[in-house]
Design a protein around this motif. Sequence first.
Motif, mmCIF file in Angstrom:
data_model
loop_
_atom_site.group_PDB
_atom_site.id
_atom_site.type_symbol
_atom_site.label_atom_id
_atom_site.label_comp_id
_atom_site.label_asym_id
_atom_site.label_seq_id
_atom_site.Cartn_x
_atom_site.Cartn_y
_atom_site.Cartn_z
ATOM 1 N N ALA A 373 0.825 -1.207 0.000
ATOM 2 C CA ALA A 373 0.000 0.000 0.000
ATOM 3 C C ALA A 373 0.860 1.258 0.000
ATOM 4 C CB ALA A 373 -0.931 -0.014 1.213
ATOM 5 N N VAL A 374 1.855 1.289 0.874
ATOM 6 C CA VAL A 374 2.704 2.480 0.997
ATOM 7 C C VAL A 374 3.555 2.669 -0.254
ATOM 8 C CG1 VAL A 374 4.608 3.515 2.284
ATOM 9 C CG2 VAL A 374 2.739 2.377 3.503
ATOM 10 N N VAL A 375 4.183 1.607 -0.712
ATOM 11 C CA VAL A 375 5.091 1.721 -1.860
ATOM 12 C C VAL A 375 4.335 2.104 -3.122
ATOM 13 C CG1 VAL A 375 6.569 0.386 -3.406
ATOM 14 C CG2 VAL A 375 6.852 0.188 -0.953
ATOM 15 N N LEU A 376 3.197 1.466 -3.367
ATOM 16 C CA LEU A 376 2.428 1.784 -4.575
ATOM 17 C C LEU A 376 1.972 3.239 -4.549
ATOM 18 C CD1 LEU A 376 1.451 0.201 -7.105
ATOM 19 C CD2 LEU A 376 -0.761 -0.014 -5.963
ATOM 20 N N THR A 397 6.707 -1.178 -11.607
ATOM 21 C CA THR A 397 7.873 -1.968 -11.210
ATOM 22 C C THR A 397 7.843 -2.280 -9.723
ATOM 23 O OG1 THR A 397 9.240 -1.031 -12.968
ATOM 24 C CG2 THR A 397 10.393 -1.990 -11.087
ATOM 25 N N ALA A 398 7.493 -1.289 -8.910
ATOM 26 C CA ALA A 398 7.441 -1.503 -7.462
ATOM 27 C C ALA A 398 6.450 -2.606 -7.110
ATOM 28 C CB ALA A 398 7.066 -0.206 -6.753
ATOM 29 N N ALA A 399 5.287 -2.610 -7.771
ATOM 30 C CA ALA A 399 4.273 -3.632 -7.499
ATOM 31 C C ALA A 399 4.761 -5.017 -7.886
ATOM 32 C CB ALA A 399 2.984 -3.299 -8.244
ATOM 33 N N ILE A 400 5.497 -5.109 -8.990
ATOM 34 C CA ILE A 400 5.989 -6.412 -9.453
ATOM 35 C C ILE A 400 7.108 -6.930 -8.557
ATOM 36 C CG2 ILE A 400 7.233 -7.562 -11.326
ATOM 37 C CD1 ILE A 400 5.723 -5.776 -13.277
ATOM 38 N N LEU A 414 16.703 -6.894 -8.725
ATOM 39 C CA LEU A 414 17.928 -6.926 -9.518
ATOM 40 C C LEU A 414 17.652 -7.410 -10.940
ATOM 41 C CD1 LEU A 414 21.021 -6.747 -9.741
ATOM 42 C CD2 LEU A 414 21.138 -9.076 -8.824
ATOM 43 N N LEU A 415 16.929 -8.522 -11.036
ATOM 44 C CA LEU A 415 16.651 -9.082 -12.360
ATOM 45 C C LEU A 415 15.711 -8.186 -13.163
ATOM 46 C CD1 LEU A 415 16.282 -12.846 -11.391
ATOM 47 C CD2 LEU A 415 18.168 -11.781 -12.635
ATOM 48 N N ARG A 416 14.844 -7.458 -12.475
ATOM 49 C CA ARG A 416 13.943 -6.541 -13.177
ATOM 50 C C ARG A 416 14.741 -5.429 -13.863
ATOM 51 N NH1 ARG A 416 8.734 -6.411 -15.117
ATOM 52 N NH2 ARG A 416 8.269 -4.258 -15.621
ATOM 53 N N VAL A 417 15.688 -4.857 -13.151
ATOM 54 C CA VAL A 417 16.495 -3.777 -13.728
ATOM 55 C C VAL A 417 17.337 -4.304 -14.892
ATOM 56 C CG1 VAL A 417 18.332 -2.126 -13.295
ATOM 57 C CG2 VAL A 417 16.556 -2.476 -11.579
ATOM 58 N N VAL A 418 18.053 -5.396 -14.644
ATOM 59 C CA VAL A 418 18.909 -5.956 -15.691
ATOM 60 C C VAL A 418 18.073 -6.397 -16.891
ATOM 61 C CG1 VAL A 418 20.496 -7.829 -16.249
ATOM 62 C CG2 VAL A 418 20.676 -6.672 -14.044
ATOM 63 N N GLY A 419 16.952 -7.059 -16.607
ATOM 64 C CA GLY A 419 16.099 -7.526 -17.699
ATOM 65 C C GLY A 419 15.511 -6.393 -18.513
ATOM 66 N N THR A 420 15.128 -5.303 -17.839
ATOM 67 C CA THR A 420 14.565 -4.151 -18.565
ATOM 68 C C THR A 420 15.600 -3.539 -19.505
ATOM 69 O OG1 THR A 420 13.018 -3.662 -16.769
ATOM 70 C CG2 THR A 420 13.537 -1.866 -18.292
ATOM 71 N N VAL A 421 16.820 -3.352 -19.014
ATOM 72 C CA VAL A 421 17.880 -2.791 -19.862
ATOM 73 C C VAL A 421 18.143 -3.701 -21.062
ATOM 74 C CG1 VAL A 421 20.320 -2.162 -19.959
ATOM 75 C CG2 VAL A 421 18.954 -1.570 -17.941
ATOM 76 N N SER A 497 12.386 -0.516 -8.280
ATOM 77 C CA SER A 497 13.031 -1.636 -7.595
ATOM 78 C C SER A 497 13.675 -1.174 -6.292
ATOM 79 C CB SER A 497 14.084 -2.270 -8.503
ATOM 80 O OG SER A 497 13.498 -2.780 -9.686
ATOM 81 N N ALA A 498 14.347 -0.031 -6.335
ATOM 82 C CA ALA A 498 14.996 0.492 -5.130
ATOM 83 C C ALA A 498 13.964 0.854 -4.065
ATOM 84 C CB ALA A 498 15.840 1.719 -5.488
ATOM 85 N N LEU A 499 12.839 1.416 -4.489
ATOM 86 C CA LEU A 499 11.794 1.791 -3.540
ATOM 87 C C LEU A 499 11.216 0.557 -2.853
ATOM 88 C CD1 LEU A 499 10.179 4.164 -2.410
ATOM 89 C CD2 LEU A 499 8.560 3.877 -4.293
ATOM 90 N N ALA A 500 11.015 -0.508 -3.617
ATOM 91 C CA ALA A 500 10.489 -1.747 -3.037
ATOM 92 C C ALA A 500 11.468 -2.323 -2.018
ATOM 93 C CB ALA A 500 10.217 -2.762 -4.145
ATOM 94 N N LEU A 501 12.747 -2.327 -2.353
ATOM 95 C CA LEU A 501 13.753 -2.867 -1.440
ATOM 96 C C LEU A 501 13.893 -1.988 -0.196
ATOM 97 C CD1 LEU A 501 15.719 -5.226 -1.204
ATOM 98 C CD2 LEU A 501 17.452 -3.803 -2.299
ATOM 99 N N LEU A 502 13.807 -0.679 -0.380
ATOM 100 C CA LEU A 502 13.897 0.233 0.756
ATOM 101 C C LEU A 502 12.736 0.013 1.721
ATOM 102 C CD1 LEU A 502 15.191 2.671 2.182
ATOM 103 C CD2 LEU A 502 13.784 4.156 0.721
ATOM 104 N N ALA A 503 11.533 -0.174 1.177
ATOM 105 C CA ALA A 503 10.368 -0.417 2.031
ATOM 106 C C ALA A 503 10.549 -1.688 2.846
ATOM 107 C CB ALA A 503 9.110 -0.518 1.176
ATOM 108 N N TYR A 504 11.146 -2.682 2.233
ATOM 109 C CA TYR A 504 11.359 -3.931 2.963
ATOM 110 C C TYR A 504 12.388 -3.744 4.072
ATOM 111 C CZ TYR A 504 11.134 -8.909 3.717
ATOM 112 O OH TYR A 504 10.903 -10.124 4.283
#
Length: 689
Positions: A373-376, A397-400, A414-421, A497-504
């Motif tokens: 909820a917060v991250v989205l 991206t944050a939701a995924i 990590l894989l999301r960033v690398v895969g997107t590039v 991705s960074a926001l999701a990891l930071l929330a965790y």
Amino acid sequence: MSNGYSLRASVIETLIRTKRPDVPMRVALRNTAAVILPLALGIWSGHPQVGIGIAAGALDTMFSDQPGPYQQRLSRLFLAALAAGVASLVGFLIGNYVAPMALACAVCGFAGGMLVVFGPDIARVGMTSMLLLVITAATPTDLRGAFAGGGLIFAGGMLLAVFSIAAWPLQRYRPERAALAVVFRGLAELARKPQKDGEAPGLTDAMNTLQVTLLGRHHAHGRAMEAFRVLLELAERIRLELVAIAELESGRHGVGEMFRNDASRVLIAAADALDAAEPPQRAERALATLQASERALLSGAPPIGIGAHIQALSGQLAAVVRNTNWAGSRGEERAQRAETALPKTLRSASALSILRANVTPGSVAFRHAVRCAVVLTVAFVVSRHFALPHGYWLPMTAAIVLRPDFAATFNFGLLRVVGTVLGLLLTTFVLRITPDAVVAHLAVMALLCVIFRYLAGAHYGIAVAALTGTVVVLLSFEGVDPFSAMSDRVLNTALGSALALLAYLLWPSWERHQARSALSEMLCAYADYLDALVAPADVATRYEVRTRTRTARTNAQASVDRMRAEPGTPAVLLELAETLYANGNRLARTSMALESLIDNASAAQAWPHVGAFIREASAALRAQSGALTRTEAVAPPPALREHQRALAEALARGVDRELADAVERLTDRLTDNVDTIAHVVARRSTAPA
């Protein structure tokens, strides 16, 4: 860092680790067809927006097309399509208004996050709704357009559902046959290579899946299901006999090996017949060979105790071959057994009661829901406040990426960033060399979509690269330049991705705080299993407890795996978890071997004495289970070993020699199992909680 955790090693492992694809190619192809065909028809008919809407709906609900009975698939895909349609409707309607959209993100994020309590299939419905909410908010429209857009996305999800269940009238029982075939192949592996610390790889999960498929809420009905249920019960009994034979062969290398190999061939042939929906002719020939091996082995004075198990296993395999012939549509004409009752462990509890029990800060699901909820909400507000180009990629991206545990969040990020590039670079290159024609772009999109669906479970980074390319090509049909905004998408993906990891990291649910409970529940389930062996006649209880034990064991293994991947896990706690899990496997093996003795003709006279000892061992094990969560040691009853010896001496005087020897050997192992677990708990009682 503590326990030798290396961030660099973890990153490298995440990038290079691959698994075997778990999606059949036919599923990847039919999912791709549900995306590409409506898009192609929409473009060629002059209604590209209609085609894009349906294709987007099919693409977003694709991951809800999971194995299982056809009725279950339809229910699951309908929920996914409905969630996608409603979320899209809301996004289209209020996408222009930041405050209402922020509230919608918070509500959708919390509700979607809480769905993890119902398992991964329903959790995907929550993720789909979050994705469609933020994606459609980027293109708000009026009421009529919102209903039209939401309706098209819902239609796309239902089109994918139609493709998924299209074979229902022709192959009504294919999911059930496939689940049985997987279990029989696992049993064949167990027969061919007895496992010292449990079952063949994957057999536990396969058995759980089979039970849900045959007995779960959405199981099929009809006369053929009776043969399937007979096969399910036979699979349980065969597993017990294989464990018992392996125990009896311990120390006698090679004894019965020919028989076990013959049993493996019967099981594989039966699995092949189930897969192909054909008569088990090859299984019948393999069974004849096995029966010849049985006669030869029994005529040569086999080791004490093994003869009864060989005979039992031979009879069970003969029943497997018979019932394989009846399984499927042919079985509609013949009923061989009354309907099996659904075990309590598979009965659906009230959804409201499950949610109510998890609405507490101590619940992993609740913490995940709050983080979602917060991250989205934050991701959406940031993208709008700073007017980020293609900003919807940030909350999407944050939701995924955000998952209930740290390891998955880190890996997916990590894989999301690398895969997107990689996906953007790959798509740019491919489209540069591809003719600028609709057919060529559709072909590229179809290829990328197949790769994405097929490899999603094998390597998420490669799958994301393919998905990124799929989305870029799809948006190109709406007029978005596929060669522009590459840096914007990469930036938003990295931020999400960074926001999701930071929330965790700010509000974690570290597995090291949950592992003791998972291991304690595993030991408690093993104690329940032992208690069920005290009453030999209670077959239903034994069956139900075996199901619960497998589930507890699977949960404990998952907990240990997640804890191993977390940074900062104390080495002493990880060693405790791994040692207890390994010793729990040994105890489970001993318990299964004991259960296999219950049907012995001589057991009725001796079992009251055996049962009393088993109950004593169970009580000792249950005490260790409680001590594990209280982080204080409890010594095993000092009389347990003494009572085991007294039991062995009494049985040696009162029952046949084979049963007495088998009971003495297995109760000795049970005593050793319980003592070892007590030693581990006592030695590690100071491990961090």
